[in-house]
Design a protein around this motif. Structure first.
Motif, PDB file in Angstrom:
ATOM      1  N   PHE A 288       0.838  -1.205   0.000  1.00 52.73           N
ATOM      2  CA  PHE A 288       0.000   0.000   0.000  1.00 52.73           C
ATOM      3  C   PHE A 288       0.872   1.254   0.000  1.00 52.73           C
ATOM      4  N   GLN A 289       1.915   1.249   0.832  1.00 56.17           N
ATOM      5  CA  GLN A 289       2.767   2.433   0.937  1.00 56.17           C
ATOM      6  C   GLN A 289       3.652   2.604  -0.290  1.00 56.17           C
ATOM      7  N   VAL A 290       4.164   1.512  -0.843  1.00 54.20           N
ATOM      8  CA  VAL A 290       4.980   1.607  -2.059  1.00 54.20           C
ATOM      9  C   VAL A 290       4.150   2.226  -3.186  1.00 54.20           C
ATOM     10  N   VAL A 291       2.909   1.756  -3.319  1.00 54.52           N
ATOM     11  CA  VAL A 291       2.018   2.306  -4.354  1.00 54.52           C
ATOM     12  C   VAL A 291       1.708   3.772  -4.061  1.00 54.52           C
ATOM     13  N   ASP A 292       1.503   4.103  -2.777  1.00 57.33           N
ATOM     14  CA  ASP A 292       1.277   5.501  -2.397  1.00 57.33           C
ATOM     15  C   ASP A 292       2.438   6.390  -2.846  1.00 57.33           C
ATOM     16  N   ASP A 293       3.658   5.913  -2.621  1.00 51.51           N
ATOM     17  CA  ASP A 293       4.848   6.669  -3.030  1.00 51.51           C
ATOM     18  C   ASP A 293       4.892   6.852  -4.544  1.00 51.51           C
ATOM     19  N   GLU A 303      -6.567  13.937  -9.104  1.00 53.34           N
ATOM     20  CA  GLU A 303      -6.720  12.490  -9.219  1.00 53.34           C
ATOM     21  C   GLU A 303      -6.598  11.794  -7.864  1.00 53.34           C
ATOM     22  N   LEU A 304      -5.727  12.317  -7.002  1.00 57.48           N
ATOM     23  CA  LEU A 304      -5.476  11.683  -5.716  1.00 57.48           C
ATOM     24  C   LEU A 304      -6.472  12.078  -4.638  1.00 57.48           C
ATOM     25  N   GLY A 305      -7.065  13.273  -4.760  1.00 53.54           N
ATOM     26  CA  GLY A 305      -7.940  13.777  -3.699  1.00 53.54           C
ATOM     27  C   GLY A 305      -7.165  14.333  -2.525  1.00 53.54           C
ATOM     28  N   LYS A 306      -5.860  14.475  -2.692  1.00 53.58           N
ATOM     29  CA  LYS A 306      -4.985  15.086  -1.686  1.00 53.58           C
ATOM     30  C   LYS A 306      -3.821  15.725  -2.430  1.00 53.58           C
ATOM     31  N   THR A 307      -2.993  16.462  -1.727  1.00 52.14           N
ATOM     32  CA  THR A 307      -1.912  17.195  -2.374  1.00 52.14           C
ATOM     33  C   THR A 307      -0.867  16.243  -2.945  1.00 52.14           C
ATOM     34  N   ALA A 308      -0.675  16.309  -4.250  1.00 55.74           N
ATOM     35  CA  ALA A 308       0.325  15.470  -4.908  1.00 55.74           C
ATOM     36  C   ALA A 308       1.703  16.121  -4.825  1.00 55.74           C
ATOM     37  N   GLY A 309       2.752  15.318  -4.907  1.00 59.09           N
ATOM     38  CA  GLY A 309       4.122  15.836  -4.896  1.00 59.09           C
ATOM     39  C   GLY A 309       4.585  16.352  -3.558  1.00 59.09           C
ATOM     40  N   LYS A 310       3.812  16.062  -2.508  1.00 55.32           N
ATOM     41  CA  LYS A 310       4.128  16.574  -1.182  1.00 55.32           C
ATOM     42  C   LYS A 310       5.447  15.997  -0.653  1.00 55.32           C
ATOM     43  N   ASP A 311       5.687  14.715  -0.916  1.00 54.85           N
ATOM     44  CA  ASP A 311       6.901  14.060  -0.429  1.00 54.85           C
ATOM     45  C   ASP A 311       8.152  14.708  -1.009  1.00 54.85           C
ATOM     46  N   LEU A 312       8.079  15.064  -2.278  1.00 51.81           N
ATOM     47  CA  LEU A 312       9.221  15.690  -2.937  1.00 51.81           C
ATOM     48  C   LEU A 312       9.505  17.068  -2.365  1.00 51.81           C
ATOM     49  N   VAL A 313       8.444  17.811  -2.085  1.00 50.69           N
ATOM     50  CA  VAL A 313       8.586  19.177  -1.572  1.00 50.69           C
ATOM     51  C   VAL A 313       9.279  19.192  -0.213  1.00 50.69           C
ATOM     52  N   ILE A 355      -7.770 -11.725  -2.293  1.00 45.86           N
ATOM     53  CA  ILE A 355      -6.928 -11.688  -3.502  1.00 45.86           C
ATOM     54  C   ILE A 355      -7.263 -10.458  -4.333  1.00 45.86           C
ATOM     55  N   ALA A 356      -8.560 -10.200  -4.490  1.00 44.80           N
ATOM     56  CA  ALA A 356      -8.997  -9.028  -5.267  1.00 44.80           C
ATOM     57  C   ALA A 356      -8.608  -7.728  -4.574  1.00 44.80           C
ATOM     58  N   LEU A 357      -8.682  -7.689  -3.249  1.00 47.52           N
ATOM     59  CA  LEU A 357      -8.280  -6.492  -2.512  1.00 47.52           C
ATOM     60  C   LEU A 357      -6.781  -6.245  -2.639  1.00 47.52           C
ATOM     61  N   ALA A 358      -5.989  -7.317  -2.664  1.00 44.54           N
ATOM     62  CA  ALA A 358      -4.548  -7.169  -2.879  1.00 44.54           C
ATOM     63  C   ALA A 358      -4.280  -6.565  -4.251  1.00 44.54           C
ATOM     64  N   ASP A 359      -4.985  -7.050  -5.264  1.00 48.44           N
ATOM     65  CA  ASP A 359      -4.830  -6.489  -6.609  1.00 48.44           C
ATOM     66  C   ASP A 359      -5.299  -5.036  -6.663  1.00 48.44           C
ATOM     67  N   TYR A 360      -6.377  -4.753  -5.952  1.00 42.71           N
ATOM     68  CA  TYR A 360      -6.870  -3.370  -5.917  1.00 42.71           C
ATOM     69  C   TYR A 360      -5.820  -2.432  -5.327  1.00 42.71           C
ATOM     70  N   ILE A 361      -5.212  -2.858  -4.233  1.00 42.46           N
ATOM     71  CA  ILE A 361      -4.164  -2.047  -3.593  1.00 42.46           C
ATOM     72  C   ILE A 361      -2.985  -1.861  -4.557  1.00 42.46           C
ATOM     73  N   ALA A 362      -2.652  -2.920  -5.279  1.00 42.08           N
ATOM     74  CA  ALA A 362      -1.504  -2.877  -6.196  1.00 42.08           C
ATOM     75  C   ALA A 362      -1.748  -1.981  -7.406  1.00 42.08           C
ATOM     76  N   TYR A 363      -2.981  -1.979  -7.901  1.00 42.48           N
ATOM     77  CA  TYR A 363      -3.261  -1.295  -9.163  1.00 42.48           C
ATOM     78  C   TYR A 363      -4.152  -0.063  -9.037  1.00 42.48           C
ATOM     79  N   ARG A 364      -4.379   0.390  -7.811  1.00 45.00           N
ATOM     80  CA  ARG A 364      -5.262   1.547  -7.604  1.00 45.00           C
ATOM     81  C   ARG A 364      -4.678   2.803  -8.242  1.00 45.00           C
ATOM     82  N   GLU A 365      -5.551   3.760  -8.512  1.00 50.81           N
ATOM     83  CA  GLU A 365      -5.159   5.003  -9.182  1.00 50.81           C
ATOM     84  C   GLU A 365      -5.176   6.205  -8.241  1.00 50.81           C
TER      85      GLU A 365
END
Length: 366
Positions: A288-293, A303-313, A355-365
């Motif tokens: 979940f966190q790797v995908v978040d990053d 698209e995210l519903g929150k501030t994007a690029g925050k980690d870089l800043v 299994i489907a929830l794992a895929d959802y976490i992996a491929y979420r947008e």
């Protein structure tokens, strides 16, 4: 005789069809494959009514078998149904009463939407080991309350200082920092009260074990530990993979792990089943966190519903930063495979939601 003439006529038509080349659908289109033995249909042995009936019966069986194979787990329906159940339970659990402002602030963030991944994991794990959704619903609500608390506090100026969450102004932007802090505190406290008082049909020993698991996941051996390490490492250019993994296993994965483990405990799972599901959850928690990053550097704020690029800043260490974007994606795929492997010994039908929830976490947008 009339019926036999009809049968002979039907057989002749069949012969003419099978003397032609037949289309065979493939992934790349239609490929013509000639029938290898059309002479079978030219034999003089007459077709009887019984043989026609047998053919029809076999064809019916093949159709039924094909239909059964097509029946697959419908993830969209599952998510929609579970989300409705969870949202209804959350709405009923936290009601507006005196003093109204604090309960309104709690409900503002708790009912602001969100994916409800943690509650769904909790319910799916419960049902996988043979429990009923009702056994784990209070716990599912509790993990969402605690998750919401962490978001409210994480968005505060003294932490990540964010203005947007789930597409809406953050809690402290609406109610002020003081009420936001108290709203988070209240959700945290009420989560434990709700598990203890609302869980039904489960032995007291299992409820106690679940409460202990939940507490451990958010204290100095869980979420808080990860949050403290994250703060200490922000802006530090020398953070390595081991430290980054420690941060995310505690800050993000711990509560996801608890969600699954609580469901398994309250559903009546054996020690062996609980531990397998714990390993599954730890993999998808880190996933979940790797995908978040990854999403933080590839998606927009809209698209995210929150501030994007925050980690870089703020110069946070992330998996794309340490591994590169492509290697981070490969790591995510590896974690997803490892997670699913932990479910190999469970009933595939019952394991389908996880299994489907794992895929959802992996491929979420988002």
């Amino acid at each position: 005789m009339r019926s036999m003439n009809l049968v002979d006529s039907w057989a002749a038509q069949v012969c003419s069809v099978f003397n032609q080349t037949l289309p065979n659908k493939t992934f790349t289109g239609f490929t013509k494959i000639p029938v290898k033995n059309p002479s079978f249909f030219k034999q003089k042995r007459p077709f009887s009514a019984l043989s026609v009936s047998a053919i029809a019966t076999k064809e019916d069986e093949k159709v039924k078998e094909a239909e059964t194979q097509k029946e697959q787990f419908n993830f969209k329906t599952y998510v929609a149904e579970k989300a409705i159940s969870v949202n209804k339970a959350l709405d009923e659990a936290v009601i507006v009463k005196d003093p109204p402002v604090i309960h309104e602030a709690m409900r503002y963030s708790l009912l602001a939407g969100g994916k409800r991944v943690r509650p769904m994991l909790c319910l799916a794990a419960c049902e996988l080991v043979g429990g009923d959704q009702s056994n784990a619903m209070p716990a599912a609500c509790a993990v969402e309350m605690i998750h919401t608390m962490s978001l409210i506090h994480d968005d505060l100026p003294c932490m990540d200082n964010d203005d947007l969450r789930r597409g809406k102004p953050t809690n402290h932007k609406v109610y002020g920092e003081d009420v936001a802090v108290l709203a988070g505190d209240s959700l945290l406290a009420f989560a434990f009260e709700y598990v203890a008082t609302a869980t039904a049909g489960v032995s007291p020993s299992r409820i106690l074990a679940a409460i202990g698991e939940l507490a451990k996941s958010i204290g100095t051996e869980g979420l808080v530990a990860g949050q403290v390490a994250d703060i200490a490492c922000t802006g530090n250019p020398n953070v390595g993979l081991d430290t980054l993994e420690f941060i995310h296993i505690h800050k993000t994965a711990a509560l996801l792990e608890a969600s699954v483990v609580l469901g398994a405990i309250l559903g009546g799972g054996t020690d062996e089943e609980v531990e397998k599901l714990r390993r599954f959850a730890r993999c998808i928690g880190l996933l979940f966190q790797v995908v978040d990053d990854i999403l933080d550097v590839t998606k927009s704020s809209e698209e995210l519903g929150k501030t994007a690029g925050k980690d870089l800043v703020v110069d946070k260490t992330t998996y794309p930063k340490l591994l590169g974007l492509e290697k981070a994606k490969e790591f995510a795929a590896e974690l997803n495979r490892d997670a699913k492997q932990q479910l190999a010994d469970f009933d595939p039908h019952k394991a389908a939601p996880l299994i489907a929830l794992a895929d959802y976490i992996a491929y979420r947008e988002n």
